[in-house]
Each structure stands twice: as C-alpha cells, then as structure tokens.
Design a protein around this motif. Structure first.
Motif, PDB file in Angstrom:
ATOM      1  N   GLY A  73      63.069 -57.287 -70.859  1.00  0.00           N
ATOM      2  CA  GLY A  73      63.050 -58.322 -71.890  1.00  0.00           C
ATOM      3  C   GLY A  73      62.364 -57.905 -73.169  1.00  0.00           C
ATOM      4  N   ASP A  74      61.567 -56.833 -73.112  1.00  0.00           N
ATOM      5  CA  ASP A  74      60.928 -56.316 -74.322  1.00  0.00           C
ATOM      6  C   ASP A  74      61.949 -55.565 -75.175  1.00  0.00           C
ATOM      7  OD1 ASP A  74      58.495 -57.341 -73.553  1.00  0.00           O
ATOM      8  OD2 ASP A  74      57.733 -55.446 -72.742  1.00  0.00           O
ATOM      9  N   GLN A  75      61.591 -55.373 -76.438  1.00  0.00           N
ATOM     10  CA  GLN A  75      62.496 -54.694 -77.364  1.00  0.00           C
ATOM     11  C   GLN A  75      61.743 -53.646 -78.184  1.00  0.00           C
ATOM     12  OE1 GLN A  75      64.505 -57.699 -79.712  1.00  0.00           O
ATOM     13  NE2 GLN A  75      65.372 -58.718 -77.899  1.00  0.00           N
ATOM     14  N   VAL A  76      62.521 -52.698 -78.748  1.00  0.00           N
ATOM     15  CA  VAL A  76      61.985 -51.601 -79.552  1.00  0.00           C
ATOM     16  C   VAL A  76      62.652 -51.627 -80.915  1.00  0.00           C
ATOM     17  CG1 VAL A  76      61.731 -49.086 -79.742  1.00  0.00           C
ATOM     18  CG2 VAL A  76      61.626 -50.184 -77.486  1.00  0.00           C
ATOM     19  N   LEU A  77      61.897 -51.275 -81.942  1.00  0.00           N
ATOM     20  CA  LEU A  77      62.449 -51.088 -83.283  1.00  0.00           C
ATOM     21  C   LEU A  77      62.230 -49.631 -83.669  1.00  0.00           C
ATOM     22  CD1 LEU A  77      63.699 -52.442 -85.836  1.00  0.00           C
ATOM     23  CD2 LEU A  77      61.352 -52.725 -86.677  1.00  0.00           C
ATOM     24  N   THR A  78      63.303 -48.969 -84.130  1.00  0.00           N
ATOM     25  CA  THR A  78      63.161 -47.553 -84.462  1.00  0.00           C
ATOM     26  C   THR A  78      64.105 -47.164 -85.595  1.00  0.00           C
ATOM     27  OG1 THR A  78      63.039 -45.322 -83.499  1.00  0.00           O
ATOM     28  CG2 THR A  78      64.875 -46.722 -82.795  1.00  0.00           C
ATOM     29  N   ASN A  79      64.001 -45.885 -85.991  1.00  0.00           N
ATOM     30  CA  ASN A  79      64.820 -45.349 -87.079  1.00  0.00           C
ATOM     31  C   ASN A  79      66.306 -45.357 -86.738  1.00  0.00           C
ATOM     32  OD1 ASN A  79      62.102 -43.761 -87.096  1.00  0.00           O
ATOM     33  ND2 ASN A  79      62.872 -43.456 -89.158  1.00  0.00           N
ATOM     34  N   THR A  80      67.132 -45.459 -87.770  1.00  0.00           N
ATOM     35  CA  THR A  80      68.566 -45.252 -87.601  1.00  0.00           C
ATOM     36  C   THR A  80      68.832 -43.779 -87.316  1.00  0.00           C
ATOM     37  OG1 THR A  80      69.043 -47.055 -89.141  1.00  0.00           O
ATOM     38  CG2 THR A  80      70.829 -45.505 -88.685  1.00  0.00           C
ATOM     39  N   ALA A  81      68.166 -42.894 -88.054  1.00  0.00           N
ATOM     40  CA  ALA A  81      68.316 -41.453 -87.878  1.00  0.00           C
ATOM     41  C   ALA A  81      67.243 -40.951 -86.923  1.00  0.00           C
ATOM     42  CB  ALA A  81      68.193 -40.739 -89.223  1.00  0.00           C
ATOM     43  N   LEU A  82      67.686 -40.393 -85.793  1.00  0.00           N
ATOM     44  CA  LEU A  82      66.779 -39.897 -84.766  1.00  0.00           C
ATOM     45  C   LEU A  82      67.346 -38.625 -84.151  1.00  0.00           C
ATOM     46  CD1 LEU A  82      66.065 -43.145 -82.697  1.00  0.00           C
ATOM     47  CD2 LEU A  82      64.380 -41.941 -84.085  1.00  0.00           C
ATOM     48  N   TYR A  83      66.495 -37.885 -83.460  1.00  0.00           N
ATOM     49  CA  TYR A  83      66.970 -36.806 -82.598  1.00  0.00           C
ATOM     50  C   TYR A  83      67.995 -37.394 -81.626  1.00  0.00           C
ATOM     51  CZ  TYR A  83      66.860 -33.874 -78.413  1.00  0.00           C
ATOM     52  OH  TYR A  83      67.202 -33.137 -77.309  1.00  0.00           O
ATOM     53  N   GLY A  84      69.084 -36.668 -81.375  1.00  0.00           N
ATOM     54  CA  GLY A  84      70.170 -37.196 -80.572  1.00  0.00           C
ATOM     55  C   GLY A  84      69.749 -37.673 -79.192  1.00  0.00           C
ATOM     56  N   GLY A  85      68.871 -36.917 -78.526  1.00  0.00           N
ATOM     57  CA  GLY A  85      68.411 -37.300 -77.197  1.00  0.00           C
ATOM     58  C   GLY A  85      67.591 -38.572 -77.218  1.00  0.00           C
ATOM     59  N   THR A  86      66.783 -38.744 -78.260  1.00  0.00           N
ATOM     60  CA  THR A  86      65.990 -39.969 -78.398  1.00  0.00           C
ATOM     61  C   THR A  86      66.899 -41.164 -78.638  1.00  0.00           C
ATOM     62  OG1 THR A  86      64.167 -38.689 -79.342  1.00  0.00           O
ATOM     63  CG2 THR A  86      64.117 -41.069 -79.674  1.00  0.00           C
ATOM     64  N   HIS A  87      67.884 -40.971 -79.511  1.00  0.00           N
ATOM     65  CA  HIS A  87      68.827 -42.055 -79.799  1.00  0.00           C
ATOM     66  C   HIS A  87      69.544 -42.497 -78.531  1.00  0.00           C
ATOM     67  CE1 HIS A  87      72.538 -44.018 -81.155  1.00  0.00           C
ATOM     68  NE2 HIS A  87      71.887 -44.313 -82.270  1.00  0.00           N
ATOM     69  N   GLU A  88      70.015 -41.546 -77.733  1.00  0.00           N
ATOM     70  CA  GLU A  88      70.735 -41.907 -76.516  1.00  0.00           C
ATOM     71  C   GLU A  88      69.808 -42.558 -75.492  1.00  0.00           C
ATOM     72  OE1 GLU A  88      74.329 -40.137 -73.825  1.00  0.00           O
ATOM     73  OE2 GLU A  88      72.808 -38.728 -74.515  1.00  0.00           O
ATOM     74  N   PHE A  89      68.558 -42.112 -75.430  1.00  0.00           N
ATOM     75  CA  PHE A  89      67.588 -42.717 -74.528  1.00  0.00           C
ATOM     76  C   PHE A  89      67.412 -44.194 -74.855  1.00  0.00           C
ATOM     77  CE2 PHE A  89      63.257 -44.037 -73.502  1.00  0.00           C
ATOM     78  CZ  PHE A  89      63.122 -43.622 -72.186  1.00  0.00           C
ATOM     79  N   PHE A  90      67.250 -44.494 -76.150  1.00  0.00           N
ATOM     80  CA  PHE A  90      67.064 -45.885 -76.572  1.00  0.00           C
ATOM     81  C   PHE A  90      68.353 -46.705 -76.434  1.00  0.00           C
ATOM     82  CE2 PHE A  90      63.387 -44.458 -79.430  1.00  0.00           C
ATOM     83  CZ  PHE A  90      62.438 -44.996 -78.579  1.00  0.00           C
ATOM     84  N   ALA A  91      69.499 -46.088 -76.757  1.00  0.00           N
ATOM     85  CA  ALA A  91      70.756 -46.831 -76.782  1.00  0.00           C
ATOM     86  C   ALA A  91      71.404 -46.949 -75.410  1.00  0.00           C
ATOM     87  CB  ALA A  91      71.735 -46.158 -77.749  1.00  0.00           C
ATOM     88  N   TYR A  92      71.158 -45.979 -74.520  1.00  0.00           N
ATOM     89  CA  TYR A  92      71.859 -45.955 -73.240  1.00  0.00           C
ATOM     90  C   TYR A  92      70.959 -46.229 -72.043  1.00  0.00           C
ATOM     91  CZ  TYR A  92      74.290 -43.979 -69.179  1.00  0.00           C
ATOM     92  OH  TYR A  92      74.846 -43.788 -67.941  1.00  0.00           O
ATOM     93  N   LEU A  93      69.803 -45.561 -71.988  1.00  0.00           N
ATOM     94  CA  LEU A  93      68.984 -45.645 -70.779  1.00  0.00           C
ATOM     95  C   LEU A  93      68.107 -46.899 -70.736  1.00  0.00           C
ATOM     96  CD1 LEU A  93      68.481 -44.122 -68.194  1.00  0.00           C
ATOM     97  CD2 LEU A  93      66.615 -42.898 -69.304  1.00  0.00           C
ATOM     98  N   LEU A  94      67.409 -47.202 -71.843  1.00  0.00           N
ATOM     99  CA  LEU A  94      66.524 -48.358 -71.827  1.00  0.00           C
ATOM    100  C   LEU A  94      67.245 -49.679 -71.530  1.00  0.00           C
ATOM    101  CD1 LEU A  94      63.785 -47.865 -74.583  1.00  0.00           C
ATOM    102  CD2 LEU A  94      63.629 -47.527 -72.112  1.00  0.00           C
ATOM    103  N   PRO A  95      68.463 -49.888 -72.049  1.00  0.00           N
ATOM    104  CA  PRO A  95      69.151 -51.150 -71.723  1.00  0.00           C
ATOM    105  C   PRO A  95      69.370 -51.352 -70.226  1.00  0.00           C
ATOM    106  CG  PRO A  95      70.186 -50.127 -73.619  1.00  0.00           C
ATOM    107  CD  PRO A  95      69.202 -49.133 -73.093  1.00  0.00           C
ATOM    108  N   LYS A  96      69.435 -50.263 -69.440  1.00  0.00           N
ATOM    109  CA  LYS A  96      69.584 -50.388 -67.998  1.00  0.00           C
ATOM    110  C   LYS A  96      68.352 -51.031 -67.357  1.00  0.00           C
ATOM    111  CE  LYS A  96      72.686 -46.436 -67.343  1.00  0.00           C
ATOM    112  NZ  LYS A  96      73.745 -47.100 -66.564  1.00  0.00           N
ATOM    113  N   SER A  97      67.216 -50.956 -68.086  1.00  0.00           N
ATOM    114  CA  SER A  97      65.984 -51.597 -67.614  1.00  0.00           C
ATOM    115  C   SER A  97      65.717 -52.910 -68.339  1.00  0.00           C
ATOM    116  CB  SER A  97      64.806 -50.644 -67.810  1.00  0.00           C
ATOM    117  OG  SER A  97      64.964 -49.474 -67.037  1.00  0.00           O
ATOM    118  N   GLY A  98      66.735 -53.403 -69.046  1.00  0.00           N
ATOM    119  CA  GLY A  98      66.594 -54.681 -69.748  1.00  0.00           C
ATOM    120  C   GLY A  98      65.787 -54.591 -71.026  1.00  0.00           C
ATOM    121  N   ILE A  99      65.715 -53.395 -71.613  1.00  0.00           N
ATOM    122  CA  ILE A  99      64.952 -53.184 -72.852  1.00  0.00           C
ATOM    123  C   ILE A  99      65.934 -52.843 -73.964  1.00  0.00           C
ATOM    124  CG2 ILE A  99      63.153 -51.821 -73.973  1.00  0.00           C
ATOM    125  CD1 ILE A  99      62.056 -51.270 -71.102  1.00  0.00           C
ATOM    126  N   GLN A 100      65.993 -53.681 -74.974  1.00  0.00           N
ATOM    127  CA  GLN A 100      66.944 -53.510 -76.073  1.00  0.00           C
ATOM    128  C   GLN A 100      66.267 -52.800 -77.246  1.00  0.00           C
ATOM    129  OE1 GLN A 100      68.536 -57.209 -77.542  1.00  0.00           O
ATOM    130  NE2 GLN A 100      69.710 -56.247 -79.187  1.00  0.00           N
TER     131      GLN A 100
END
Length: 413
Positions: free
Chosen positions: A116-143
C-alpha cells in the motif's frame, strides 16, 4: 576484536587508505580474506549470547564477516567524512554490503515499505532500477510514481495527490543524461511531509558528493563501479543514518533476503577504494576535456555532461559536487546506424556496459543498459537510438581523443 578508535583524518586521501584496519590478532597489513562460512564459539554461552545480540562477534558469513564488515566501515567513513550530526558530533552511519546494487536497493525498499505504500522517483533512471520500481515492487503492492524531480512544484503536487508516498528516491546525476536533482531542496520538501529520502550515489561516489550533508536518510551504491574501480567484482552497499533502523529492521531484511556480499569481493573492493580520490580526480579531468572536444565535433548533435556550462544543471552540479565526474553521453546526428559504426570502429576504448573502471567504457543505452525499457519510456527519458554513453577512464586523454576521432570519421556523419 580491536576496539581502539581510528584517528579522525584531516584529508579524505588518508581516510581512503587508512580508514579500516584488521580486527584479527595477527594485525595483517592488508585486510585478510576471511573465507569461511561460519565461526566458532568458545562456549555454548558465547554462542547463545551472540545469537541473542548481547555479545558482539561473528556467527555466519551471510549475517556478517570480518572482511565484508571492514568494507562496510570504510565506505561509511567516506560517506560521513567531515560531517556532523544534529548534535554536532561526528556523523555515524551503518552500512550493509550486498552482492549487488540491486540487492542493496531491495533491502532498502523491502525494509522500509509495506503493501500500500508508494515511491516517488526520477523519470530517468538506470534501467535495472526503473524495472525494479515498475515491475517488481507492484508485486508486493508498492506503486511507484515517475516524475521530473528537478521540478519541485511537480514533486510537491505529487506528494499532495498521493499521501501513500513514503519514499522519494533520487538518482543524481542520472543515467545516462547526467541530469542533476537538488538534493537539499528535495530533502527539505520531504521533511514537511514526513517522507524518507534515498539516493543512488554510484556515479558521484562519496569523493565527489556526500548526500548526507544535504539531509538524505539513505545512500546506496553499486560498488561494482567507481568504488571498486577495476571491474573485478559485483557489489552494492546500503547506508543509513538511523542506526536503530539499520541495525534492526534493515539488517533483518538484509539477512533474510540473502543478498550479502562475500569476503573475496569485499577484499577487492577495499583495495580499489584506496585509490578512489586519485582516480576520481583523473576521471573528472579527462571527462571534462572529452566532453568539450565532443561538443565541437560536427557529427555530434548534443553532449550531456554537467561539467559543460551549456548543461542545464551545470550550476547545481557545481554546488553539490566537488567535480562533475566521469560519465557523459552524446547523441550522434546519424542515429542508430552512426552509433553502430562508431562503436565498431573503436580501437582502444572498451565496448562494454557498466562504468567506473580505470579504462574507458562505451555503450549504446537503447540497445544495452536500457533495452529492458519500453521504447516510449526510453524516449520519455531522453534515451534516443543515437545516444552513446561513455565512462571516461584514466588513460592519457590524448589517446582517448585519438580513438574517438578515428571512430567518428568516415561515414559517421
């Protein structure tokens, strides 16, 4: 275990070399490689006390190891070098050495954030970081919300609209456009909302930028890059100033994730850090000359380097960094085909992803480090098909320029 405190060095060069010493009874000049999975107890009582946390000491190398602990202390000493806490005492930090930067990011997020928690971050990021935030965290309910963190009004609006945001994650300079975020301004804004701030300090290193001076709560690095400096080991580190949180919740998450580093990689890291200040000075000096040369080349449409006065974040970079650093990117007028031609013609510079090694590394972000991003996401982040990323090494700058000159010739325009 040696408990005698190390001196408070006057210069970071000394701290990088003498920041840690061997804990063992033999007083090895170099930090030894403690290649062991487990540690022996003198008695049943000692084992019980160590597991209970009432007696210091090592148990199992997934939890802690003397070599990895030495690397943690050394990096913490550099990130805190010359800084004081709110009580005007020397800043104390806790570091956790991981098997990769992604491991360090995982410990940060999974120890700090809940469903239920959320993160705010840069539009431009290292590719692995971007995918971690966009793909993996949502699986734990973190947007995650992606925005331009250089736009403080947009950041403020996002925090008002999304009260579930619990973490602002900064990458500055950004990969690969070298955009900079005002760390102090973000931290002050976050404080008004009671939100934590983390920063990826990989590109800058603690020699060029000390984020804790500007109010961040957490710093992490891919130690694979400049801290190691020689491309010999993968690693990552998470540092925090809330010692209670780092010693309890973060450490427990770290142990359970099993993302710990190992003694050999930590040994290589310690030895790499000894030359960090020297290397970063040379990296930055070379990168400044290379960026200026590329900026005048007719085949180059644009150079992204915060050391150039034309870069939109030049003044901000100068305010919060000791030097602009080693990484730059440039866009070729001929697009993808020009990029392939250029990379294939290189003779000395190394064709490889990653960055931070003593040799110059050149890659094509759209097809390599950021290939996992959707094309529209890459373009939104400013990563075009003709963009080339360059981690400028410490070779003679004349040799770097000569290689670039011949690689850009004959059909690259």
């Amino acid at each position: 275990m040696n408990t005698e405190p190390l001196p408070r060095f006057e210069d970071v060069y000394s701290a990088a070399i003498h920041g840690v010493s061997d804990e063992g009874s033999l007083h090895s000049h170099a930090i030894p490689i403690y290649a062991t999975s487990t540690f022996v107890f003198d008695s049943a009582e000692q084992g019980m006390n160590r597991f209970a946390g009432s007696e210091p000491g090592y148990i199992y190398s997934r939890f802690a190891n003397p070599t990895t602990a030495a690397a943690e202390r050394l990096i913490a000493s550099l990130e805190a070098f010359g800084l004081n806490d709110a009580h005007s005492s020397p800043l104390q930090l806790k570091a956790l050495l991981h098997a990769s930067g992604q491991g360090a990011l995982s410990t940060l997020c999974f120890s700090l954030l809940n469903n239920g928690d959320q993160v705010l971050t840069n539009t431009a990021l290292y590719g692995g970081t971007h995918e971690f935030f966009a793909y993996l965290l949502p699986k734990s309910g973190i947007q995650t919300h992606f925005t331009d963190l250089s736009d403080l009004h947009a950041v403020d609006q996002a925090l008002k609209q999304h009260p579930a945001i619990k973490l602002i994650h900064i990458e500055t300079p950004t990969n690969p456009l070298m955009g900079c975020t005002d760390i102090e301004a973000i931290c002050k804004l976050a404080a008004t909302y009671g939100i934590k701030v983390s920063i990826d300090n990989t590109f800058a290193t603690p020699y060029l930028q000390q984020p804790f001076a500007f109010g961040v709560d957490f710093v992490y690095h891919s130690t694979t890059k400049f801290l190691n400096g020689h491309g010999t080991a993968i690693g990552g580190v998470l540092l925090g100033k809330d010692l209670d949180f780092m010693n309890t919740t973060a450490t427990k998450t770290f142990k359970l994730l099993g993302a710990n580093s190992n003694a050999f990689d930590a040994f290589l890291l310690i030895n790499g850090i000894k030359t960090l200040p020297l290397r970063m000075q040379r990296h930055s000096a070379n990168a400044q000359q290379v960026a200026a040369w590329l900026d005048e080349h007719p085949a180059v449409a644009k150079v992204n380097y915060n050391g150039l006065s034309t870069h939109p974040d030049h003044a901000l970079s100068a305010r919060q960094m000791r030097a602009p650093g080693a990484v730059l990117s440039f866009e070729l007028k001929g697009g993808l085909e020009a990029g392939k031609h250029f990379i294939n013609r290189l003779r000395m510079c190394t064709r490889a992803v990653s960055l931070g090694t003593v040799d110059t590394l050149i890659s094509h972000p759209a097809s390599m480090s950021h290939a996992i991003m959707k094309p529209e996401e890459r373009l939104k982040a400013g990563i075009t098909d003709g963009l080339i990323r360059m981690s400028v090494g410490i070779e003679a700058v004349e040799d770097i320029l000569a290689d670039l000159k011949q690689a850009l010739s004959d059909g690259s325009r």
